[in-house]
Design a protein around this motif. Structure first.
Motif, PDB file in Angstrom:
ATOM      1  N   ASP A 164     -22.254  28.582  25.695  1.00 26.94           N
ATOM      2  CA  ASP A 164     -22.637  29.769  26.475  1.00 26.94           C
ATOM      3  C   ASP A 164     -21.446  30.700  26.700  1.00 26.94           C
ATOM      4  OD1 ASP A 164     -25.178  28.721  26.644  1.00 26.94           O
ATOM      5  OD2 ASP A 164     -24.969  28.019  28.720  1.00 26.94           O
ATOM      6  N   ALA A 165     -20.293  30.120  27.062  1.00 33.61           N
ATOM      7  CA  ALA A 165     -19.132  30.929  27.427  1.00 33.61           C
ATOM      8  C   ALA A 165     -18.470  31.598  26.227  1.00 33.61           C
ATOM      9  CB  ALA A 165     -18.111  30.072  28.167  1.00 33.61           C
ATOM     10  N   LEU A 166     -18.589  30.977  25.060  1.00 36.52           N
ATOM     11  CA  LEU A 166     -17.872  31.477  23.880  1.00 36.52           C
ATOM     12  C   LEU A 166     -18.791  32.116  22.839  1.00 36.52           C
ATOM     13  CD1 LEU A 166     -15.428  28.452  23.393  1.00 36.52           C
ATOM     14  CD2 LEU A 166     -14.898  30.679  24.430  1.00 36.52           C
ATOM     15  N   TYR A 167     -20.048  32.272  23.181  1.00 38.23           N
ATOM     16  CA  TYR A 167     -21.041  32.726  22.197  1.00 38.23           C
ATOM     17  C   TYR A 167     -20.648  34.048  21.533  1.00 38.23           C
ATOM     18  CZ  TYR A 167     -25.461  34.242  20.171  1.00 38.23           C
ATOM     19  OH  TYR A 167     -26.427  34.686  19.300  1.00 38.23           O
ATOM     20  N   ASP A 168     -20.213  35.016  22.335  1.00 36.79           N
ATOM     21  CA  ASP A 168     -19.940  36.352  21.780  1.00 36.79           C
ATOM     22  C   ASP A 168     -18.604  36.431  21.048  1.00 36.79           C
ATOM     23  OD1 ASP A 168     -18.743  35.986  24.318  1.00 36.79           O
ATOM     24  OD2 ASP A 168     -18.383  38.137  24.498  1.00 36.79           O
ATOM     25  N   ILE A 169     -17.763  35.398  21.186  1.00 37.69           N
ATOM     26  CA  ILE A 169     -16.457  35.402  20.513  1.00 37.69           C
ATOM     27  C   ILE A 169     -16.296  34.161  19.633  1.00 37.69           C
ATOM     28  CG2 ILE A 169     -15.196  36.851  22.157  1.00 37.69           C
ATOM     29  CD1 ILE A 169     -14.306  34.258  23.563  1.00 37.69           C
ATOM     30  N   ARG A 170     -17.414  33.588  19.244  1.00 38.91           N
ATOM     31  CA  ARG A 170     -17.374  32.352  18.448  1.00 38.91           C
ATOM     32  C   ARG A 170     -16.464  32.476  17.241  1.00 38.91           C
ATOM     33  NH1 ARG A 170     -16.197  28.772  15.937  1.00 38.91           N
ATOM     34  NH2 ARG A 170     -17.453  27.151  14.922  1.00 38.91           N
ATOM     35  N   ARG A 171     -16.466  33.619  16.592  1.00 37.14           N
ATOM     36  CA  ARG A 171     -15.680  33.790  15.369  1.00 37.14           C
ATOM     37  C   ARG A 171     -14.177  33.757  15.629  1.00 37.14           C
ATOM     38  NH1 ARG A 171     -17.501  38.493  17.209  1.00 37.14           N
ATOM     39  NH2 ARG A 171     -16.101  40.287  17.400  1.00 37.14           N
ATOM     40  N   ASN A 172     -13.781  33.898  16.901  1.00 35.22           N
ATOM     41  CA  ASN A 172     -12.359  33.949  17.243  1.00 35.22           C
ATOM     42  C   ASN A 172     -11.792  32.607  17.689  1.00 35.22           C
ATOM     43  OD1 ASN A 172     -12.561  36.725  16.839  1.00 35.22           O
ATOM     44  ND2 ASN A 172     -12.932  37.146  18.997  1.00 35.22           N
ATOM     45  N   VAL A 173     -12.635  31.582  17.780  1.00 35.16           N
ATOM     46  CA  VAL A 173     -12.172  30.298  18.301  1.00 35.16           C
ATOM     47  C   VAL A 173     -12.520  29.165  17.341  1.00 35.16           C
ATOM     48  CG1 VAL A 173     -12.391  31.074  20.687  1.00 35.16           C
ATOM     49  CG2 VAL A 173     -14.296  29.861  19.609  1.00 35.16           C
ATOM     50  N   PHE A 174     -11.850  28.037  17.553  1.00 29.26           N
ATOM     51  CA  PHE A 174     -12.150  26.821  16.799  1.00 29.26           C
ATOM     52  C   PHE A 174     -12.825  25.831  17.747  1.00 29.26           C
ATOM     53  CE2 PHE A 174      -8.187  28.414  14.717  1.00 29.26           C
ATOM     54  CZ  PHE A 174      -8.791  28.831  13.533  1.00 29.26           C
ATOM     55  N   LEU A 175     -13.991  25.348  17.356  1.00 26.17           N
ATOM     56  CA  LEU A 175     -14.743  24.399  18.154  1.00 26.17           C
ATOM     57  C   LEU A 175     -14.684  23.016  17.531  1.00 26.17           C
ATOM     58  CD1 LEU A 175     -17.972  26.384  19.131  1.00 26.17           C
ATOM     59  CD2 LEU A 175     -15.974  25.902  20.545  1.00 26.17           C
ATOM     60  N   SER A 176     -14.442  22.033  18.379  1.00 27.53           N
ATOM     61  CA  SER A 176     -14.400  20.644  17.939  1.00 27.53           C
ATOM     62  C   SER A 176     -15.338  19.830  18.817  1.00 27.53           C
ATOM     63  CB  SER A 176     -12.971  20.107  18.066  1.00 27.53           C
ATOM     64  OG  SER A 176     -12.927  18.706  17.900  1.00 27.53           O
ATOM     65  N   THR A 177     -16.037  18.889  18.201  1.00 29.12           N
ATOM     66  CA  THR A 177     -16.840  17.957  18.975  1.00 29.12           C
ATOM     67  C   THR A 177     -16.802  16.602  18.287  1.00 29.12           C
ATOM     68  OG1 THR A 177     -18.934  17.669  20.166  1.00 29.12           O
ATOM     69  CG2 THR A 177     -19.087  18.376  17.861  1.00 29.12           C
ATOM     70  N   SER A 178     -17.421  15.614  18.924  1.00 27.61           N
ATOM     71  CA  SER A 178     -17.317  14.254  18.391  1.00 27.61           C
ATOM     72  C   SER A 178     -18.611  13.494  18.587  1.00 27.61           C
ATOM     73  CB  SER A 178     -16.171  13.498  19.085  1.00 27.61           C
ATOM     74  OG  SER A 178     -16.439  13.342  20.464  1.00 27.61           O
ATOM     75  N   THR A 179     -18.705  12.370  17.890  1.00 24.04           N
ATOM     76  CA  THR A 179     -19.866  11.499  17.977  1.00 24.04           C
ATOM     77  C   THR A 179     -19.424  10.045  18.061  1.00 24.04           C
ATOM     78  OG1 THR A 179     -21.858  10.715  16.830  1.00 24.04           O
ATOM     79  CG2 THR A 179     -20.046  11.440  15.453  1.00 24.04           C
ATOM     80  N   ARG A 180     -20.232   9.261  18.765  1.00 25.28           N
ATOM     81  CA  ARG A 180     -20.050   7.814  18.770  1.00 25.28           C
ATOM     82  C   ARG A 180     -21.102   7.139  17.897  1.00 25.28           C
ATOM     83  NH1 ARG A 180     -18.904   6.118  25.119  1.00 25.28           N
ATOM     84  NH2 ARG A 180     -16.730   6.822  25.202  1.00 25.28           N
ATOM     85  N   GLY A 181     -21.789   7.912  17.088  1.00 22.08           N
ATOM     86  CA  GLY A 181     -22.833   7.376  16.235  1.00 22.08           C
ATOM     87  C   GLY A 181     -22.342   6.233  15.371  1.00 22.08           C
ATOM     88  N   LYS A 182     -23.171   5.195  15.227  1.00 21.91           N
ATOM     89  CA  LYS A 182     -22.790   4.007  14.458  1.00 21.91           C
ATOM     90  C   LYS A 182     -23.400   3.993  13.054  1.00 21.91           C
ATOM     91  CE  LYS A 182     -20.637   2.337  18.048  1.00 21.91           C
ATOM     92  NZ  LYS A 182     -19.158   2.356  18.109  1.00 21.91           N
ATOM     93  N   THR A 183     -24.344   4.881  12.816  1.00 19.81           N
ATOM     94  CA  THR A 183     -24.983   4.948  11.507  1.00 19.81           C
ATOM     95  C   THR A 183     -24.979   6.391  11.019  1.00 19.81           C
ATOM     96  OG1 THR A 183     -27.211   5.376  12.388  1.00 19.81           O
ATOM     97  CG2 THR A 183     -26.521   3.061  12.176  1.00 19.81           C
ATOM     98  N   ALA A 184     -25.225   6.551   9.733  1.00 25.82           N
ATOM     99  CA  ALA A 184     -25.286   7.901   9.169  1.00 25.82           C
ATOM    100  C   ALA A 184     -26.365   8.723   9.863  1.00 25.82           C
ATOM    101  CB  ALA A 184     -25.554   7.815   7.668  1.00 25.82           C
ATOM    102  N   LYS A 185     -27.482   8.105  10.176  1.00 28.46           N
ATOM    103  CA  LYS A 185     -28.590   8.805  10.838  1.00 28.46           C
ATOM    104  C   LYS A 185     -28.186   9.261  12.239  1.00 28.46           C
ATOM    105  CE  LYS A 185     -33.533   8.201  11.972  1.00 28.46           C
ATOM    106  NZ  LYS A 185     -33.477   8.406  13.432  1.00 28.46           N
ATOM    107  N   GLU A 186     -27.572   8.372  13.002  1.00 30.78           N
ATOM    108  CA  GLU A 186     -27.153   8.726  14.361  1.00 30.78           C
ATOM    109  C   GLU A 186     -26.123   9.850  14.344  1.00 30.78           C
ATOM    110  OE1 GLU A 186     -27.717   4.315  16.471  1.00 30.78           O
ATOM    111  OE2 GLU A 186     -25.715   5.104  16.058  1.00 30.78           O
ATOM    112  N   ILE A 187     -25.196   9.792  13.407  1.00 35.96           N
ATOM    113  CA  ILE A 187     -24.152  10.813  13.306  1.00 35.96           C
ATOM    114  C   ILE A 187     -24.764  12.173  12.987  1.00 35.96           C
ATOM    115  CG2 ILE A 187     -22.211  11.578  11.868  1.00 35.96           C
ATOM    116  CD1 ILE A 187     -21.442   8.561  11.704  1.00 35.96           C
TER     117      ILE A 187
END
Length: 253
Positions: A62-85
């Motif tokens: 929400d906060a970065l929506y209008d400037i998405r192109r100017n930032v780098f976003l990182s996220t992560s998963t604890r998924g244990k299978t290809a499907k969960e990931i």
């Protein structure tokens, strides 16, 4: 703000990176948006979250929506299978209001996915990258042996690992291995998971490692402003600083 290349990703990220996972602990939605935009206006362009705290992803989106192109976003998963990931990534993309994330990290401890593995995890990450849903992928771990394998494998682009003024020589070894093999190193828990209250020492110690990107977990505006202050006024690394570091380590040991 200083910017450095995050290993072989070639992303030019701010040395002060914003960890949003704990942001939801102490502020409301409106305050979170103000903190995020303050970080951006101060030069921070690397924002990290995790699927396990979906609200933090939504706040970032929400906060970065209008400037998405100017930032780098990182996220992560604890998924244990290809499907969960894959499912976790799709949910994260929706929460972040984006078609792709710049860095997708897999949280593991003692199992490192490899190309062609029966679990298909590594191959799934490659597929997601080929589909442009993720631009780069890496590993998050607190396990030394796993971290060493990542640094030596040449299969992953980044490693997120605990690193701070209280860390052992083994952690320094991991940092050096990543530097030698062009793996982007993201320092998890720069304040020792809450053990450290002396931000100048914590900041000064990490500033000595030019390839390290500390991930500062931010919960309040005051915390962000303190980190930004020491970014603009870095501690002097002299004999007194080293003595303070030794005293701090002796206290905790």
């Amino acid at each position: 703000m200083e910017y450095i290349r995050l290993g072989k990703t070639n992303l030019l990220v701010s040395r002060v990176s914003f960890g949003a996972m704990r942001l939801t602990d102490s502020v409301g939605t409106d305050d979170a948006a103000l903190i995020i935009r303050k970080a951006y206006d101060s030069g921070i362009n690397f924002f990290d979250s995790t699927h396990k705290v979906l609200l933090s992803e939504q706040l970032l989106g929400d906060a970065l929506y209008d400037i998405r192109r100017n930032v780098f976003l990182s996220t992560s998963t604890r998924g244990k299978t290809a499907k969960e990931i894959t499912e976790d990534l799709e949910a994260s993309l929706m929460a972040l209001h984006t078609d792709s994330v710049d860095l997708f990290q897999l949280e593991i401890e003692k199992f490192l996915p490899l190309p062609g593995g029966a679990d298909k995890i590594y191959d799934t990450l490659e597929t997601l990258k080929n589909q442009s849903k993720i631009k780069h992928f890496g590993i998050i771990t607190t396990n030394y042996e796993t971290a060493k394998k990542v640094a030596e494998s040449n299969l992953y682009e980044t490693l997120q690992f605990p690193f701070n003024v209280l860390s052992s020589e083994q952690a320094v070894e991991i940092v050096k291995l990543c530097e030698e093999n062009d793996i982007g190193f993201i320092a998890m828990q720069p304040l020792g998971g809450g053990l450290l209250e002396n931000v100048p020492i914590a900041y000064g110690f990490l500033s000595q490692f030019e390839s390290v990107v500390p991930l500062w977990g931010v919960q309040k505006m005051e915390e962000l402003e303190q980190i930004l202050y020491f970014n603009e006024h870095p501690p002097v690394i002299d004999e007194k600083f080293q003595a303070d570091v030794n005293n701090l380590r002796n206290f905790f040991n």
